[in-house]
Design a protein around this motif. Structure first.
Motif, PDB file in Angstrom:
ATOM      1  N   VAL A  80       0.865  -1.179   0.000  1.00 56.69           N
ATOM      2  CA  VAL A  80       0.000   0.000   0.000  1.00 56.69           C
ATOM      3  C   VAL A  80       0.900   1.227   0.000  1.00 56.69           C
ATOM      4  CG1 VAL A  80      -1.809   1.275   1.196  1.00 56.69           C
ATOM      5  CG2 VAL A  80      -1.807  -1.237   1.242  1.00 56.69           C
ATOM      6  N   LYS A  81       0.700   2.092  -0.972  1.00 57.79           N
ATOM      7  CA  LYS A  81       1.560   3.254  -1.141  1.00 57.79           C
ATOM      8  C   LYS A  81       0.740   4.528  -0.942  1.00 57.79           C
ATOM      9  CE  LYS A  81       5.239   4.791  -4.267  1.00 57.79           C
ATOM     10  NZ  LYS A  81       6.313   4.453  -3.328  1.00 57.79           N
ATOM     11  N   PRO A  82       0.748   5.076   0.294  1.00 56.23           N
ATOM     12  CA  PRO A  82      -0.052   6.274   0.547  1.00 56.23           C
ATOM     13  C   PRO A  82       0.581   7.564   0.027  1.00 56.23           C
ATOM     14  CG  PRO A  82       1.078   5.590   2.546  1.00 56.23           C
ATOM     15  CD  PRO A  82       1.380   4.552   1.517  1.00 56.23           C
ATOM     16  N   SER A  83       1.877   7.499  -0.311  1.00 56.74           N
ATOM     17  CA  SER A  83       2.557   8.676  -0.853  1.00 56.74           C
ATOM     18  C   SER A  83       3.674   8.199  -1.766  1.00 56.74           C
ATOM     19  CB  SER A  83       3.135   9.539   0.280  1.00 56.74           C
ATOM     20  OG  SER A  83       4.360   9.001   0.747  1.00 56.74           O
ATOM     21  N   PRO A  84       4.247   9.099  -2.563  1.00 60.78           N
ATOM     22  CA  PRO A  84       5.339   8.669  -3.446  1.00 60.78           C
ATOM     23  C   PRO A  84       6.579   8.205  -2.696  1.00 60.78           C
ATOM     24  CG  PRO A  84       4.403  10.756  -4.186  1.00 60.78           C
ATOM     25  CD  PRO A  84       3.842  10.492  -2.829  1.00 60.78           C
ATOM     26  N   TYR A  85       6.656   8.503  -1.384  1.00 60.07           N
ATOM     27  CA  TYR A  85       7.875   8.218  -0.636  1.00 60.07           C
ATOM     28  C   TYR A  85       7.724   7.089   0.383  1.00 60.07           C
ATOM     29  CZ  TYR A  85       8.612  12.917  -2.458  1.00 60.07           C
ATOM     30  OH  TYR A  85       8.694  13.999  -3.287  1.00 60.07           O
ATOM     31  N   ALA A  86       6.528   6.602   0.608  1.00 60.90           N
ATOM     32  CA  ALA A  86       6.306   5.593   1.641  1.00 60.90           C
ATOM     33  C   ALA A  86       5.509   4.421   1.086  1.00 60.90           C
ATOM     34  CB  ALA A  86       5.578   6.197   2.841  1.00 60.90           C
ATOM     35  N   THR A  87       5.886   3.204   1.525  1.00 58.43           N
ATOM     36  CA  THR A  87       5.175   1.992   1.139  1.00 58.43           C
ATOM     37  C   THR A  87       5.004   1.104   2.365  1.00 58.43           C
ATOM     38  OG1 THR A  87       6.161   2.062  -1.078  1.00 58.43           O
ATOM     39  CG2 THR A  87       5.140  -0.009  -0.385  1.00 58.43           C
ATOM     40  N   ILE A  88       3.779   0.652   2.602  1.00 60.60           N
ATOM     41  CA  ILE A  88       3.482  -0.292   3.676  1.00 60.60           C
ATOM     42  C   ILE A  88       3.357  -1.672   3.043  1.00 60.60           C
ATOM     43  CG2 ILE A  88       1.880  -0.897   5.522  1.00 60.60           C
ATOM     44  CD1 ILE A  88       0.978   2.071   5.477  1.00 60.60           C
ATOM     45  N   LYS A  89       4.153  -2.632   3.543  1.00 55.97           N
ATOM     46  CA  LYS A  89       4.199  -3.956   2.927  1.00 55.97           C
ATOM     47  C   LYS A  89       3.751  -5.022   3.922  1.00 55.97           C
ATOM     48  CE  LYS A  89       8.142  -2.732  -0.027  1.00 55.97           C
ATOM     49  NZ  LYS A  89       9.484  -3.152  -0.507  1.00 55.97           N
ATOM     50  N   LEU A  90       2.982  -5.971   3.435  1.00 56.06           N
ATOM     51  CA  LEU A  90       2.573  -7.136   4.221  1.00 56.06           C
ATOM     52  C   LEU A  90       2.757  -8.359   3.334  1.00 56.06           C
ATOM     53  CD1 LEU A  90       1.319  -8.349   6.804  1.00 56.06           C
ATOM     54  CD2 LEU A  90      -0.923  -8.081   5.716  1.00 56.06           C
ATOM     55  N   GLU A  91       3.474  -9.369   3.855  1.00 59.04           N
ATOM     56  CA  GLU A  91       3.822 -10.527   3.039  1.00 59.04           C
ATOM     57  C   GLU A  91       3.651 -11.818   3.833  1.00 59.04           C
ATOM     58  OE1 GLU A  91       7.340 -10.438   0.382  1.00 59.04           O
ATOM     59  OE2 GLU A  91       8.042 -12.165   1.545  1.00 59.04           O
ATOM     60  N   VAL A  92       3.165 -12.842   3.151  1.00 61.31           N
ATOM     61  CA  VAL A  92       3.081 -14.198   3.695  1.00 61.31           C
ATOM     62  C   VAL A  92       3.922 -15.096   2.793  1.00 61.31           C
ATOM     63  CG1 VAL A  92       1.593 -16.138   4.295  1.00 61.31           C
ATOM     64  CG2 VAL A  92       0.776 -13.790   4.615  1.00 61.31           C
ATOM     65  N   SER A  93       4.837 -15.867   3.395  1.00 62.68           N
ATOM     66  CA  SER A  93       5.692 -16.750   2.607  1.00 62.68           C
ATOM     67  C   SER A  93       5.665 -18.154   3.184  1.00 62.68           C
ATOM     68  CB  SER A  93       7.132 -16.235   2.574  1.00 62.68           C
ATOM     69  OG  SER A  93       7.717 -16.280   3.860  1.00 62.68           O
ATOM     70  N   ARG A  94       5.862 -19.113   2.312  1.00 58.21           N
ATOM     71  CA  ARG A  94       5.898 -20.527   2.685  1.00 58.21           C
ATOM     72  C   ARG A  94       7.221 -21.113   2.235  1.00 58.21           C
ATOM     73  NH1 ARG A  94       3.591 -24.033   6.324  1.00 58.21           N
ATOM     74  NH2 ARG A  94       3.335 -26.129   5.442  1.00 58.21           N
TER      75      ARG A  94
END
Length: 299
Positions: free
Chosen positions: A262-276
């Motif tokens: 999720v990128k609320p601004s050009p400078y910040a990104t919120i990441k959520l990941e699930v890996s197996r």
């Protein structure tokens, strides 16, 4: 330190990122889609950093076509390569990348070749005594020091990377292969003996081997427009495979990942990941699931 008098030529001196792939060259969001590094980077198949000199540049071959290059001369890999080279020969590397960018498409293909002579030395103090605990004159010197090589191998690394974009769709991938040829094999540590099924009281040496790994990842950016704020949401999926050493196949594993940025601004990104994580050898390690989050900010 960097000096770039023209687009076609520049020089970096000091500690620099090895110019290979996508993750290592473009280390900012949104270029980096996932949370964690590809596995072949986590296992050190390619050096992430080097200490030395890098020459680089780019040239336009048309309105939408560009070629980029880099040449590296640095300390060979070793336990002290961040400040000291234990070999007589420097590590050599060469990078070439072609970028074709006719809007709304982007295609980039690159590769990096690297050669190094790994050395690990040990300083020893030598004291030769007589039965009366005096210095023994039969030895010359009877008291002194020496430097002994405990491990030595030559390595060649070849990497390839590709990226394809059309509109908001991105597909990226990288591959790396390392060849290790021992000149003086090192003893295998106790934890590695366990992975190989060797008893602790048995001494074995690491033979020459290959290591390789790669990944592919796809992502699609979806713009979201609301009255208080405009932002974007990027779902992504990826497949990662690594063989850290062909002489220790129990460490081979596969990783499948998926996430949302999720990128609320050009400078910040919120990441959520699930890996197996899926090890090839279930007798040594079991499957594992990880949930990771990250706040990436660029400035």
């Amino acid at each position: 330190m960097e000096w770039k008098p023209a687009d076609w030529f520049g020089v970096r001196v000091g500690r620099f990122l090895t110019p290979f792939g996508i993750w290592n060259e473009d280390h900012g969001s949104p270029v980096l889609i996932g949370v964690d590094y590809p596995q072949f980077m986590n296992f050190g198949i390619v050096p992430i950093w080097q200490l030395g000199v890098e020459g680089f540049g780019s040239a336009s071959l048309g309105d939408d076509l560009r070629v980029e290059y880099a040449l590296t001369v640095a300390n060979s890999r070793g336990p002290e390569d961040e400040y000291k080279d234990l070999t007589d020969m420097k590590a050599l590397g060469a990078r070439l990348k072609v970028v074709y960018n006719p809007e709304p498409f982007l295609v980039r293909i690159g590769g990096y070749a690297y050669y190094s002579q790994y050395r690990d030395n040990q300083d020893q103090i030598n004291i030769q005594l007589t039965p009366l605990l005096a210095l023994d004159p039969a030895y010359d010197p009877s008291f002194g020091s020496s430097n002994v090589t405990t491990s030595a191998y030559n390595e060649t690394v070849l990497t390839g990377d590709a990226e394809f974009r059309v509109g908001r769709l991105r597909i990226i991938g990288e591959f790396a292969r390392q060849t290790v040829i021992y000149q003086m094999a090192s003893k295998v540590a106790d934890d590695q003996k366990l992975l190989k099924g060797v008893p602790f009281n048995v001494t074995i040496y690491d033979p020459s081997h290959y290591a390789f790994g790669g990944y592919v990842m796809a992502a699609y950016e979806i713009p979201v427009h609301t009255s208080p704020i405009d932002f974007s949401v990027t779902p992504y999926v990826g497949y990662d495979y690594v063989v850290p050493s062909t002489t220790a196949p129990v460490r081979t594993n596969t990783q499948i990942r998926g996430g949302l940025n999720v990128k609320p601004s050009p400078y910040a990104t919120i990441k959520l990941e699930v890996s197996r994580l899926l090890p090839d050898n279930a007798s040594i390690a079991s499957d594992a699931t990880a949930v990771m989050g990250q706040l990436a900010y660029s400035f």
